[in-house]
Design an enzyme around this catalytic site. Structure first.
Site, PDB file in Angstrom:
ATOM      1  N   ASP A 174     -11.267  42.786 -50.410  1.00  0.00           N
ATOM      2  CA  ASP A 174     -11.210  44.216 -50.760  1.00  0.00           C
ATOM      3  C   ASP A 174     -10.950  45.115 -49.545  1.00  0.00           C
ATOM      4  O   ASP A 174     -11.232  46.306 -49.563  1.00  0.00           O
ATOM      5  CB  ASP A 174     -12.498  44.633 -51.478  1.00  0.00           C
ATOM      6  CG  ASP A 174     -13.732  44.334 -50.648  1.00  0.00           C
ATOM      7  OD1 ASP A 174     -13.594  43.621 -49.616  1.00  0.00           O
ATOM      8  OD2 ASP A 174     -14.819  44.800 -51.009  1.00  0.00           O
ATOM      9  N   HIS A 233       8.961  43.264 -25.966  1.00  0.00           N
ATOM     10  CA  HIS A 233       7.988  43.679 -26.985  1.00  0.00           C
ATOM     11  C   HIS A 233       6.627  43.007 -26.779  1.00  0.00           C
ATOM     12  O   HIS A 233       5.958  42.638 -27.733  1.00  0.00           O
ATOM     13  CB  HIS A 233       8.533  43.379 -28.389  1.00  0.00           C
ATOM     14  CG  HIS A 233       9.698  44.244 -28.738  1.00  0.00           C
ATOM     15  ND1 HIS A 233      10.657  43.897 -29.658  1.00  0.00           N
ATOM     16  CD2 HIS A 233      10.085  45.459 -28.262  1.00  0.00           C
ATOM     17  CE1 HIS A 233      11.573  44.847 -29.725  1.00  0.00           C
ATOM     18  NE2 HIS A 233      11.243  45.808 -28.887  1.00  0.00           N
ATOM     19  N   ASP A 280       4.016  51.191 -22.451  1.00  0.00           N
ATOM     20  CA  ASP A 280       4.857  51.886 -23.438  1.00  0.00           C
ATOM     21  C   ASP A 280       3.933  52.205 -24.603  1.00  0.00           C
ATOM     22  O   ASP A 280       3.561  51.310 -25.370  1.00  0.00           O
ATOM     23  CB  ASP A 280       6.011  50.964 -23.865  1.00  0.00           C
ATOM     24  CG  ASP A 280       6.997  51.664 -24.798  1.00  0.00           C
ATOM     25  OD1 ASP A 280       6.671  52.740 -25.313  1.00  0.00           O
ATOM     26  OD2 ASP A 280       8.099  51.109 -25.005  1.00  0.00           O
ATOM     27  N   ASP A 321       6.925  58.655 -27.820  1.00  0.00           N
ATOM     28  CA  ASP A 321       7.298  57.319 -27.339  1.00  0.00           C
ATOM     29  C   ASP A 321       7.527  57.416 -25.835  1.00  0.00           C
ATOM     30  O   ASP A 321       8.576  57.892 -25.398  1.00  0.00           O
ATOM     31  CB  ASP A 321       8.582  56.888 -28.085  1.00  0.00           C
ATOM     32  CG  ASP A 321       9.027  55.482 -27.719  1.00  0.00           C
ATOM     33  OD1 ASP A 321       8.277  54.784 -27.017  1.00  0.00           O
ATOM     34  OD2 ASP A 321      10.136  55.099 -28.144  1.00  0.00           O
ATOM     35  N   HIS A 349      18.813  46.501 -23.114  1.00  0.00           N
ATOM     36  CA  HIS A 349      18.698  47.376 -24.293  1.00  0.00           C
ATOM     37  C   HIS A 349      19.519  48.637 -24.073  1.00  0.00           C
ATOM     38  O   HIS A 349      20.088  48.826 -23.009  1.00  0.00           O
ATOM     39  CB  HIS A 349      17.227  47.697 -24.586  1.00  0.00           C
ATOM     40  CG  HIS A 349      16.479  48.306 -23.436  1.00  0.00           C
ATOM     41  ND1 HIS A 349      16.674  49.605 -23.029  1.00  0.00           N
ATOM     42  CD2 HIS A 349      15.536  47.797 -22.599  1.00  0.00           C
ATOM     43  CE1 HIS A 349      15.870  49.869 -22.005  1.00  0.00           C
ATOM     44  NE2 HIS A 349      15.173  48.783 -21.714  1.00  0.00           N
ATOM     45  N   HIS A 387      17.023  56.104 -28.406  1.00  0.00           N
ATOM     46  CA  HIS A 387      17.145  56.132 -29.873  1.00  0.00           C
ATOM     47  C   HIS A 387      16.650  57.468 -30.377  1.00  0.00           C
ATOM     48  O   HIS A 387      15.937  58.185 -29.661  1.00  0.00           O
ATOM     49  CB  HIS A 387      16.317  54.983 -30.480  1.00  0.00           C
ATOM     50  CG  HIS A 387      14.910  54.908 -29.940  1.00  0.00           C
ATOM     51  ND1 HIS A 387      13.894  55.699 -30.415  1.00  0.00           N
ATOM     52  CD2 HIS A 387      14.361  54.191 -28.916  1.00  0.00           C
ATOM     53  CE1 HIS A 387      12.778  55.434 -29.743  1.00  0.00           C
ATOM     54  NE2 HIS A 387      13.034  54.541 -28.811  1.00  0.00           N
ATOM     55  N   HIS A 397      11.653  54.640 -34.075  1.00  0.00           N
ATOM     56  CA  HIS A 397      13.104  54.458 -34.054  1.00  0.00           C
ATOM     57  C   HIS A 397      13.586  55.213 -35.276  1.00  0.00           C
ATOM     58  O   HIS A 397      13.664  54.660 -36.374  1.00  0.00           O
ATOM     59  CB  HIS A 397      13.483  52.976 -34.114  1.00  0.00           C
ATOM     60  CG  HIS A 397      13.108  52.241 -32.873  1.00  0.00           C
ATOM     61  ND1 HIS A 397      13.193  50.883 -32.732  1.00  0.00           N
ATOM     62  CD2 HIS A 397      12.644  52.691 -31.674  1.00  0.00           C
ATOM     63  CE1 HIS A 397      12.792  50.535 -31.518  1.00  0.00           C
ATOM     64  NE2 HIS A 397      12.450  51.613 -30.863  1.00  0.00           N
ATOM     65  N   GLU A 418      15.441  56.027 -21.940  1.00  0.00           N
ATOM     66  CA  GLU A 418      14.544  54.988 -21.442  1.00  0.00           C
ATOM     67  C   GLU A 418      15.253  53.822 -20.761  1.00  0.00           C
ATOM     68  O   GLU A 418      15.205  52.688 -21.243  1.00  0.00           O
ATOM     69  CB  GLU A 418      13.684  54.458 -22.596  1.00  0.00           C
ATOM     70  CG  GLU A 418      14.459  54.088 -23.858  1.00  0.00           C
ATOM     71  CD  GLU A 418      13.554  53.491 -24.924  1.00  0.00           C
ATOM     72  OE1 GLU A 418      12.845  52.526 -24.614  1.00  0.00           O
ATOM     73  OE2 GLU A 418      13.557  53.996 -26.058  1.00  0.00           O
ATOM     74  N   TYR A 447      14.673  44.561 -15.829  1.00  0.00           N
ATOM     75  CA  TYR A 447      13.741  43.450 -16.050  1.00  0.00           C
ATOM     76  C   TYR A 447      14.320  42.220 -15.357  1.00  0.00           C
ATOM     77  O   TYR A 447      15.359  41.703 -15.790  1.00  0.00           O
ATOM     78  CB  TYR A 447      13.554  43.200 -17.560  1.00  0.00           C
ATOM     79  CG  TYR A 447      13.389  44.496 -18.333  1.00  0.00           C
ATOM     80  CD1 TYR A 447      12.138  45.070 -18.504  1.00  0.00           C
ATOM     81  CD2 TYR A 447      14.508  45.186 -18.821  1.00  0.00           C
ATOM     82  CE1 TYR A 447      11.989  46.283 -19.169  1.00  0.00           C
ATOM     83  CE2 TYR A 447      14.374  46.402 -19.475  1.00  0.00           C
ATOM     84  CZ  TYR A 447      13.117  46.949 -19.647  1.00  0.00           C
ATOM     85  OH  TYR A 447      12.982  48.157 -20.289  1.00  0.00           O
ATOM     86  N   ARG A 461      10.375  50.224 -16.801  1.00  0.00           N
ATOM     87  CA  ARG A 461      11.054  51.138 -17.740  1.00  0.00           C
ATOM     88  C   ARG A 461      10.430  52.516 -17.559  1.00  0.00           C
ATOM     89  O   ARG A 461       9.218  52.616 -17.307  1.00  0.00           O
ATOM     90  CB  ARG A 461      10.907  50.648 -19.194  1.00  0.00           C
ATOM     91  CG  ARG A 461      11.565  51.567 -20.212  1.00  0.00           C
ATOM     92  CD  ARG A 461      11.773  50.927 -21.587  1.00  0.00           C
ATOM     93  NE  ARG A 461      10.545  50.569 -22.264  1.00  0.00           N
ATOM     94  CZ  ARG A 461      10.099  49.329 -22.387  1.00  0.00           C
ATOM     95  NH1 ARG A 461      10.785  48.327 -21.883  1.00  0.00           N
ATOM     96  NH2 ARG A 461       8.966  49.084 -23.022  1.00  0.00           N
ATOM     97  N   GLU A 469      10.475  56.095 -19.710  1.00  0.00           N
ATOM     98  CA  GLU A 469      10.929  56.623 -21.006  1.00  0.00           C
ATOM     99  C   GLU A 469      10.345  57.997 -21.273  1.00  0.00           C
ATOM    100  O   GLU A 469       9.135  58.195 -21.194  1.00  0.00           O
ATOM    101  CB  GLU A 469      10.487  55.660 -22.128  1.00  0.00           C
ATOM    102  CG  GLU A 469      10.783  56.182 -23.513  1.00  0.00           C
ATOM    103  CD  GLU A 469      10.466  55.176 -24.615  1.00  0.00           C
ATOM    104  OE1 GLU A 469       9.526  54.381 -24.442  1.00  0.00           O
ATOM    105  OE2 GLU A 469      11.168  55.198 -25.640  1.00  0.00           O
TER     106      GLU A 469
HETATM  107  N1  GLY Z   1       8.352  51.846 -28.025  1.00  0.00           N
HETATM  108  C1  GLY Z   1       9.547  51.396 -28.602  1.00  0.00           C
HETATM  109  C2  GLY Z   1      10.711  51.844 -27.865  1.00  0.00           C
HETATM  110  O1  GLY Z   1      10.598  52.301 -26.758  1.00  0.00           O
HETATM  111  O2  GLY Z   1      11.807  51.835 -28.358  1.00  0.00           O
HETATM  112 MN    MN Z   2      11.719  54.102 -27.223  1.00  0.00          MN
HETATM  113 MN    MN Z   3       8.815  53.093 -26.002  1.00  0.00          MN
END
Ligand code: GLY
Ligand code: MN
Ligand code: MN
Length: 436
Positions: free
Chosen positions: A36, A240, A257, A268, A347, A351, A358, A381, A385, A403, A405
């Site tokens: 439950d 990730h 991140d 983000d 990458h 986005h 995203h 961002e 790496y 990174r 961002e």
């Molecule tokens: N945190 C996901 C990205 O940076 O796209």
């Molecule tokens: Mn992002």
């Molecule tokens: Mn991010």
């Protein structure tokens, strides 16, 4: 958010759908975790965008020009026992009085009523292929109506994607939306700042994560926009990485991140800083390259420039920088053509950002990268790496992941960095961390 904002959106949607047609969209469902216990509920972004309604088991219907009311909300009837165990819910009355539906009906009566509403409509707009059950249900209703054609009933002849209209609307943020995005951005900045202040060698990644979550919750925002990445040393090279379980070592960098959600709007942010508060020479050089790349990309964020320009510039700056530092060898134009940078920068530059991290919205129109316009929000961002086992580069670079961002609003004049208040210059980071 004020109900009028949702009303305005519904009006815009109805204008685009046009009279004689119908649109429908279902809420998210509850998901059982075990027995439950349910997973935390998060409303479907499209559904929330149009309704502001946060309950499961609901369906919104929009019928432009319908005299008895254009906006119908199917939801759960008020149930005292449910209220006792689970808390307040709107019920049919709340759906009309508070959420401004023109009509509301019990979700259990949806089938019969919808058959009547679909009758003689030309097009049915709905989020196709997202909810198998709803897809199936709609086809069943339409087939049912087809069988009645001899009675003079016309079944809808066209199924159209609702997302196409809706996601274009969601791409442009109103001032009410920006207010929430600024709040999410600011609280996330403070959380990252707290992490920088607290981080020490010997701490575990999850302990730093707890500082981030602490700040989110202290400020009344309980939902993360996505699982936080707290990645020390080589873990930062796993894009990730969310296990957040390792011990942080002196001499390593820490990549975080993390972003919070404010009333369904995401932030983000990524920052990378030395666990001990001081960058070594190799880390400093790579970090400065990522930062210079970010600044160069940000210069490309202004109206009428194609979305992809920032990415192209980031590739140029990174490739040139990697050659100067000796991680890549060869002619820059050839390295770019051969996509050699991708082994270290795999990458894209960013986005769209909005209700989803995203976020929705087309990146290309008629096969061309779309031009930036005021009201769009995106992330910038860049990252580098260098895998631990990369034998083509000097050992000093290996196992470094960086990174940086930020969240950026396109304005008439250019852009505004919504996450500006969070430091990212090397000397700023080092001086903050020396104090502690
Ligand atoms: N945190 C996901 C990205 O940076 O796209
Ligand atoms: Mn992002
Ligand atoms: Mn991010």
């Amino acid at each position: 958010m004020n109900q009028n904002e949702f009303k305005k959106r519904r009006k815009t949607l109805m204008q685009q759908i046009g009279e004689g047609n119908i649109a429908l969209i279902a809420s998210a469902s509850n998901h059982v975790r075990n027995r439950d216990v349910e997973f935390p509920f998060r409303q479907d972004s499209d559904f929330y965008y149009l309704t502001g309604f946060s309950e499961a088991n609901s369906l919104a219907v929009f019928i432009p020009g319908r005299e008895q009311g254009e906006y119908i909300l199917f939801c759960q009837e008020y149930d005292e026992k449910k209220a006792l165990w689970e808390g307040a819910h709107a019920g049919l009355e709340g759906a009309t009085t508070h959420y401004q539906a023109d009509d509301s009906f019990p979700i259990d009566d949806m089938g019969d009523i919808l058959l009547g509403l679909l009758e003689n409509k030309s097009k049915v707009y709905y989020p196709m292929g997202r909810d198998g059950e709803l897809d199936h249900q709609i086809l069943e209703w339409i087939n049912h109506l087809r069988r009645q054609s001899r009675n003079g009933v016309n079944a809808p002849g066209e199924l159209v994607s609702l997302e196409h209209i809706l996601h274009e609307m969601r791409l442009f943020k109103s001032s009410a939306e920006l207010k929430l995005m600024r709040k999410a951005a600011e609280v996330s900045c403070q959380a990252h700042f707290r992490a920088m202040q607290t981080c020490k060698p010997g701490m575990y990644e999850y302990q730093v994560e707890s500082e981030i979550v602490y700040e989110f919750m202290q400020q009344g925002l309980r939902a993360v926009a996505y699982p936080s990445i707290v990645a020390g040393g080589k873990n930062a090279c796993v894009l990730h990485y969310v296990e957040n379980k390792d011990k942080l070592k002196k001499g390593d960098l820490l990549l975080i991140d993390a972003g919070v959600e404010c009333e369904h709007y995401a932030s983000d942010i990524t920052r990378t800083f030395p666990v001990s508060g001081k960058f070594n020479t190799a880390q400093k050089k790579l970090y400065q390259l990522v930062l210079d790349t970010q600044y160069a990309a940000l210069e490309q964020i202004k109206p009428d420039l194609p979305w992809n320009k920032a990415h192209d510039v980031s590739v140029e700056v990174i490739t040139k920088g990697l050659v100067e530092l000796g991680l890549l060898k060869g002619r820059i134009s050839k390295l770019i053509n051969d996509e050699k940078y991708k082994q270290f920068y795999m990458h894209r530059i960013g986005h769209w950002l909005g209700m989803d991290v995203h976020d929705v919205g087309d990146y290309k129109l008629d096969d061309e990268w779309r031009l930036l316009e005021p009201g769009m929000v995106l992330t910038i961002e860049p990252g580098l790496y260098i895998p631990k086992d990369c034998m083509t580069v000097d050992a000093k670079w290996r196992g470094i992941g960086i990174r940086i961002e930020d969240d950026v609003l396109v304005t008439k004049q250019g852009h505004e960095v919504l996450t500006q208040s969070l430091i990212k210059e090397i000397d700023e980071i080092e001086s903050l961390m020396q104090i502690n």
